[in-house]
Motif scaffolding. Structure first.
Motif, short mmCIF file in Angstrom:
data_model
loop_
_atom_site.label_atom_id
_atom_site.label_comp_id
_atom_site.label_asym_id
_atom_site.label_seq_id
_atom_site.Cartn_x
_atom_site.Cartn_y
_atom_site.Cartn_z
N THR A 96 8.19 -41.07 -31.95
CA THR A 96 7.69 -41.91 -31.40
C THR A 96 8.38 -42.55 -30.10
OG1 THR A 96 7.67 -43.15 -33.31
CG2 THR A 96 8.43 -45.37 -31.49
N ILE A 97 9.65 -41.75 -30.09
CA ILE A 97 9.98 -41.68 -27.76
C ILE A 97 9.00 -40.59 -27.36
CG2 ILE A 97 12.22 -40.62 -26.89
CD1 ILE A 97 13.68 -41.67 -29.14
N GLU A 98 8.58 -39.85 -27.55
CA GLU A 98 8.15 -39.00 -26.86
C GLU A 98 6.66 -39.72 -27.02
OE1 GLU A 98 7.80 -35.00 -29.28
OE2 GLU A 98 9.54 -34.87 -29.28
N LYS A 120 3.41 -42.07 -22.32
CA LYS A 120 1.93 -43.46 -22.33
C LYS A 120 2.90 -44.27 -20.95
CE LYS A 120 0.49 -45.59 -26.04
NZ LYS A 120 0.23 -46.50 -27.63
N MET A 121 4.07 -43.86 -20.65
CA MET A 121 4.55 -44.58 -19.33
C MET A 121 4.47 -43.64 -18.22
SD MET A 121 8.72 -45.94 -20.17
CE MET A 121 8.58 -47.86 -21.40
N GLU A 122 4.35 -42.16 -18.09
CA GLU A 122 4.23 -40.93 -17.50
C GLU A 122 2.83 -41.73 -16.83
OE1 GLU A 122 5.43 -37.86 -19.52
OE2 GLU A 122 8.05 -37.53 -18.56
N GLU A 123 1.87 -41.34 -18.50
CA GLU A 123 0.36 -41.04 -18.19
C GLU A 123 0.48 -43.28 -16.53
OE1 GLU A 123 -3.59 -42.49 -20.54
OE2 GLU A 123 -2.34 -40.43 -21.33
N ALA A 124 0.24 -43.83 -17.16
CA ALA A 124 0.51 -45.24 -16.67
C ALA A 124 0.55 -45.29 -15.41
CB ALA A 124 1.20 -46.15 -16.89
N GLY A 125 1.98 -44.19 -14.90
CA GLY A 125 2.48 -43.74 -13.76
C GLY A 125 2.90 -44.84 -12.65
N ASN A 126 3.55 -45.50 -12.97
CA ASN A 126 4.58 -47.03 -12.22
C ASN A 126 5.23 -46.79 -12.40
OD1 ASN A 126 4.05 -48.21 -14.87
ND2 ASN A 126 3.37 -49.62 -14.66
N MET A 127 6.37 -45.65 -12.59
CA MET A 127 7.42 -46.01 -12.88
C MET A 127 7.93 -44.56 -12.73
SD MET A 127 7.97 -48.12 -16.59
CE MET A 127 10.21 -47.92 -16.57
N SER A 128 9.25 -43.94 -12.31
CA SER A 128 9.65 -43.44 -11.35
C SER A 128 10.54 -42.56 -12.77
CB SER A 128 11.07 -43.33 -10.94
OG SER A 128 11.92 -43.91 -11.40
N ASP A 129 10.73 -41.17 -12.82
CA ASP A 129 11.20 -40.82 -13.85
C ASP A 129 12.97 -41.70 -15.05
OD1 ASP A 129 9.67 -38.72 -14.43
OD2 ASP A 129 10.64 -37.18 -13.36
N ALA A 130 13.17 -41.60 -13.99
CA ALA A 130 14.96 -41.86 -13.76
C ALA A 130 14.92 -43.86 -14.52
CB ALA A 130 15.40 -42.46 -12.98
N GLN A 131 13.57 -44.32 -14.27
CA GLN A 131 13.52 -45.78 -15.00
C GLN A 131 12.79 -45.59 -16.38
OE1 GLN A 131 10.46 -46.91 -11.91
NE2 GLN A 131 11.14 -48.18 -11.11
N ILE A 132 11.62 -44.09 -16.41
CA ILE A 132 11.06 -44.56 -17.66
C ILE A 132 12.58 -43.91 -18.70
CG2 ILE A 132 10.15 -42.34 -18.98
CD1 ILE A 132 8.47 -42.16 -16.84
N ASP A 133 13.40 -43.07 -18.57
CA ASP A 133 14.63 -43.00 -19.19
C ASP A 133 15.48 -43.84 -19.21
OD1 ASP A 133 14.14 -39.95 -19.19
OD2 ASP A 133 15.57 -39.41 -17.09
N GLN A 134 15.70 -44.50 -18.23
CA GLN A 134 16.14 -45.98 -18.27
C GLN A 134 15.42 -47.15 -19.95
OE1 GLN A 134 16.69 -48.23 -15.24
NE2 GLN A 134 18.87 -49.28 -16.20
N ALA A 135 14.11 -47.34 -19.26
CA ALA A 135 13.99 -47.91 -20.41
C ALA A 135 14.21 -47.36 -21.78
CB ALA A 135 12.50 -48.12 -20.59
N ILE A 136 13.49 -46.22 -21.88
CA ILE A 136 13.67 -45.61 -23.33
C ILE A 136 15.25 -45.42 -24.04
CG2 ILE A 136 13.63 -43.34 -24.36
CD1 ILE A 136 11.10 -43.06 -23.09
N GLN A 137 16.48 -45.37 -23.05
CA GLN A 137 17.76 -45.63 -23.46
C GLN A 137 18.05 -47.52 -23.97
OE1 GLN A 137 19.98 -44.18 -20.99
NE2 GLN A 137 20.33 -42.04 -21.15
#
Length: 175
Positions: free
Chosen positions: A109-111, A116-133
């Motif tokens: 589910t996390i992967e 999906k977040m990376e595909e959307a392209g509106n968040m940086s990697d740091a923001q994606i990591d923070q959202a997932i945490q």
């Protein structure tokens, strides 16, 4: 003419149909998780159809056992209780499934969420990591069960506002 029938309890109907709705929801969730389809939006929305059906059925059966009458408040109480009980069963099931039956499901589910977040392209990697945490904190353990219960009760309450308005049938005042 005096009404001699025994009054039926909204709580008993809410509990009974909450358990039935919860069991159906758990079975459906198990099928989705086992088939690795829990991220499919269309299939996930079907769980709302199960909840709506459970609330509607609880209202219908309550009215059948209450001389055909149900006030808006009674309908709201029944539907919210159905949602609460169903959410409790669903939260407990999800916790047991993710912790003991298939711990890899949480990682999948996390992967999928990250993709999906990376595909959307509106968040940086740091923001994606923070959202997932943050989502992992709220989705796992006892806190995950609490979030499932509160979320289900809230969504169920909103749905019940509409369903109770449709299914209510007030007792005439001068009967």
């Amino acid at each position: 003419m005096e009404n001699t029938s025994t009054p039926v309890s909204t709580t008993s109907f809410g509990l009974r149909y909450g358990l039935l709705t919860g069991i159906v929801s758990v079975i459906y969730s198990f099928i989705l998780l086992a088939a690795n389809m829990e991220q499919n939006t269309a299939l996930s929305l079907l769980s709302l159809v199960i909840l709506v059906g459970g609330i509607f059925l609880a209202h219908k059966k309550y009215k059948e056992n209450n001389s055909g009458f149900m006030s808006y408040g009674q309908g709201l109480g029944i539907g919210t209780l159905v949602s609460l009980i169903s959410g409790l069963l669903g939260g407990i099931f999800r916790y047991v499934y993710m912790e003991f039956i298939d711990p890899s499901a949480a990682q999948r589910t996390i992967e999928q969420t990250r993709a999906k977040m990376e595909e959307a392209g509106n968040m940086s990697d740091a923001q994606i990591d923070q959202a997932i945490q943050m989502s992992q904190r709220f989705a796992s353990g006892p806190l995950g069960i609490a979030v499932a219960i509160i979320g289900s009760a809230f969504i169920g309450f909103l749905i019940t506002l509409i369903i109770a308005a449709i299914t209510k049938h007030n007792r005439p005042e001068f009967e």
